[in-house]
Design a protein around this motif. Structure first.
Motif, PDB file in Angstrom:
ATOM      1  N   SER A  82       0.829  -1.210   0.000  1.00  0.00           N
ATOM      2  CA  SER A  82       0.000   0.000   0.000  1.00  0.00           C
ATOM      3  C   SER A  82       0.859   1.254   0.000  1.00  0.00           C
ATOM      4  CB  SER A  82      -0.905   0.016   1.238  1.00  0.00           C
ATOM      5  OG  SER A  82      -1.918  -0.948   1.155  1.00  0.00           O
ATOM      6  N   ALA A  83       1.901   1.256   0.830  1.00  0.00           N
ATOM      7  CA  ALA A  83       2.758   2.440   0.929  1.00  0.00           C
ATOM      8  C   ALA A  83       3.446   2.733  -0.398  1.00  0.00           C
ATOM      9  CB  ALA A  83       3.787   2.249   2.039  1.00  0.00           C
ATOM     10  N   ALA A  84       3.963   1.697  -1.039  1.00  0.00           N
ATOM     11  CA  ALA A  84       4.658   1.904  -2.307  1.00  0.00           C
ATOM     12  C   ALA A  84       3.696   2.372  -3.396  1.00  0.00           C
ATOM     13  CB  ALA A  84       5.364   0.617  -2.731  1.00  0.00           C
ATOM     14  N   LEU A  85       2.491   1.800  -3.427  1.00  0.00           N
ATOM     15  CA  LEU A  85       1.522   2.205  -4.451  1.00  0.00           C
ATOM     16  C   LEU A  85       1.076   3.648  -4.243  1.00  0.00           C
ATOM     17  CD1 LEU A  85      -0.684  -1.009  -4.693  1.00  0.00           C
ATOM     18  CD2 LEU A  85       1.004  -0.197  -6.354  1.00  0.00           C
ATOM     19  N   LEU A  86       0.814   4.039  -3.001  1.00  0.00           N
ATOM     20  CA  LEU A  86       0.374   5.409  -2.756  1.00  0.00           C
ATOM     21  C   LEU A  86       1.501   6.403  -3.032  1.00  0.00           C
ATOM     22  CD1 LEU A  86      -1.757   7.393  -1.920  1.00  0.00           C
ATOM     23  CD2 LEU A  86      -1.257   6.895   0.469  1.00  0.00           C
ATOM     24  N   ALA A  87       2.729   6.045  -2.646  1.00  0.00           N
ATOM     25  CA  ALA A  87       3.857   6.931  -2.951  1.00  0.00           C
ATOM     26  C   ALA A  87       4.025   7.079  -4.466  1.00  0.00           C
ATOM     27  CB  ALA A  87       5.136   6.391  -2.320  1.00  0.00           C
ATOM     28  N   SER A  88       3.828   6.005  -5.194  1.00  0.00           N
ATOM     29  CA  SER A  88       3.921   6.073  -6.662  1.00  0.00           C
ATOM     30  C   SER A  88       2.830   6.963  -7.242  1.00  0.00           C
ATOM     31  CB  SER A  88       3.812   4.665  -7.261  1.00  0.00           C
ATOM     32  OG  SER A  88       4.903   3.868  -6.870  1.00  0.00           O
ATOM     33  N   SER A  89       1.617   6.844  -6.690  1.00  0.00           N
ATOM     34  CA  SER A  89       0.516   7.673  -7.177  1.00  0.00           C
ATOM     35  C   SER A  89       0.770   9.146  -6.881  1.00  0.00           C
ATOM     36  CB  SER A  89      -0.791   7.211  -6.518  1.00  0.00           C
ATOM     37  OG  SER A  89      -1.901   7.858  -7.088  1.00  0.00           O
ATOM     38  N   LEU A  90       1.324   9.454  -5.717  1.00  0.00           N
ATOM     39  CA  LEU A  90       1.665  10.836  -5.399  1.00  0.00           C
ATOM     40  C   LEU A  90       2.710  11.385  -6.360  1.00  0.00           C
ATOM     41  CD1 LEU A  90       1.714  10.605  -1.512  1.00  0.00           C
ATOM     42  CD2 LEU A  90       0.281  12.148  -2.866  1.00  0.00           C
ATOM     43  N   ALA A  91       3.709  10.570  -6.663  1.00  0.00           N
ATOM     44  CA  ALA A  91       4.743  11.010  -7.608  1.00  0.00           C
ATOM     45  C   ALA A  91       4.125  11.347  -8.957  1.00  0.00           C
ATOM     46  CB  ALA A  91       5.812   9.931  -7.749  1.00  0.00           C
ATOM     47  N   GLY A  92       3.113  10.557  -9.352  1.00  0.00           N
ATOM     48  CA  GLY A  92       2.435  10.830 -10.616  1.00  0.00           C
ATOM     49  C   GLY A  92       1.692  12.151 -10.624  1.00  0.00           C
ATOM     50  N   LEU A  93       1.356  12.654  -9.437  1.00  0.00           N
ATOM     51  CA  LEU A  93       0.698  13.962  -9.313  1.00  0.00           C
ATOM     52  C   LEU A  93       1.706  15.089  -9.114  1.00  0.00           C
ATOM     53  CD1 LEU A  93      -2.270  13.020  -6.938  1.00  0.00           C
ATOM     54  CD2 LEU A  93      -2.351  13.349  -9.421  1.00  0.00           C
TER      55      LEU A  93
END
Length: 257
Positions: A82-93
């Motif tokens: 979960s942490a890695a996926l959310l961090a990746s999504s934030l980077a995309g923003l």
């Protein structure tokens, strides 16, 4: 001039239960960052990931109780994902973010495998990232023991992680969950459950210990002891986080009335 206060956002498993919900969680974090808040995030495992890991452990153990150390290492992967996926999504923003396991975030635990308790939170790793404009996204439900082993904290442990981290950072804590607010009883089981707009920490602890499942009892206890202001609301709430339930000391609630 002192830095703006930190906000800890904790996302429950339902709040991260699909790619669309992970993206919405990322937009919520980004909205706070763009309003000038420094934000640290704590996450649970997505959806029913922990249950799936438990079933997998049972399936591969051929009827024998899984080795507790290996069980903890397996269980911790749900929050790590979960942490890695959310961090990746934030980077995309365009929001710099970094996923951290509990120990990497300074969460120290004690006790045995599959039942650890938070002993201390060293805020330095999180403060370093926050000072650099990076959102730390921390795996809840886990911490590191002095010997370097990973310990999980039991069901609901991500709430405890979030409040402990908020206490260490002197931060407010928002718990983003699958219900609109704190209720006097579980609204998923009782149609007449009463929604609570404002509550003091001691009353929240009494509710949590009595079976109201929105906030884990240990998290409620830590919020009371360390005077951590809480807000509890649904992942469907406006990105501002308005609404839900405000948890503050009675005197503060009276002043705000």
């Amino acid at each position: 001039m002192s830095a703006d206060p930190v906000l800890v956002l904790k996302f429950g498993g339902t709040s991260l239960g699909s790619p669309a919900r992970v993206r919405r969680a990322a937009r919520r974090v980004a909205a706070h960052v763009r309003r000038g808040r420094r934000v640290a995030v704590v996450v649970s495992a997505m959806g029913h990931a922990t249950d799936r890991i438990v079933r997998l452990l049972g399936a591969v153990s051929a009827g024998v109780r899984p080795d507790p150390r290996e069980a903890d290492r397996a269980l911790a992967t749900g929050e790590d994902l979960s942490a890695a996926l959310l961090a990746s999504s934030l980077a995309g923003l365009g929001v710099p973010a970094r996923s951290l396991r509990g120990g990497e975030a300074g969460v120290w635990a004690k006790g045995g495998f599959c039942g650890g308790r938070i002993e201390d939170v060293d805020p330095a790793p999180l403060q370093t990232l926050l000072a650099a404009g990076i959102v730390p996204v921390v795996s809840g439900f886990q911490g590191a023991r002095d010997d370097g082993e990973t310990l999980t904290l039991g069901r609901g442990g991500s709430d405890t992680s979030a409040v402990a981290i908020a206490a260490a950072l002197g931060a407010d804590c928002h718990i983003v969950t699958d219900v609109e607010a704190v209720y006097d009883r579980d609204p998923n089981r009782h149609a007449d459950a009463r929604r609570i707009g404002e509550i003091d920490p001691l009353a929240l602890l009494v509710l949590a210990e009595g079976g109201a499942t929105v906030v884990h009892p240990e998290a409620a206890r830590l919020a009371l002891v360390h005077r951590v202001p809480l807000r509890v609301y649904s992942h469907r709430a406006p990105l501002s986080g308005r609404g839900g339930t405000v948890v503050r000391e009675a005197a503060v609630l009276e002043e705000a009335a």
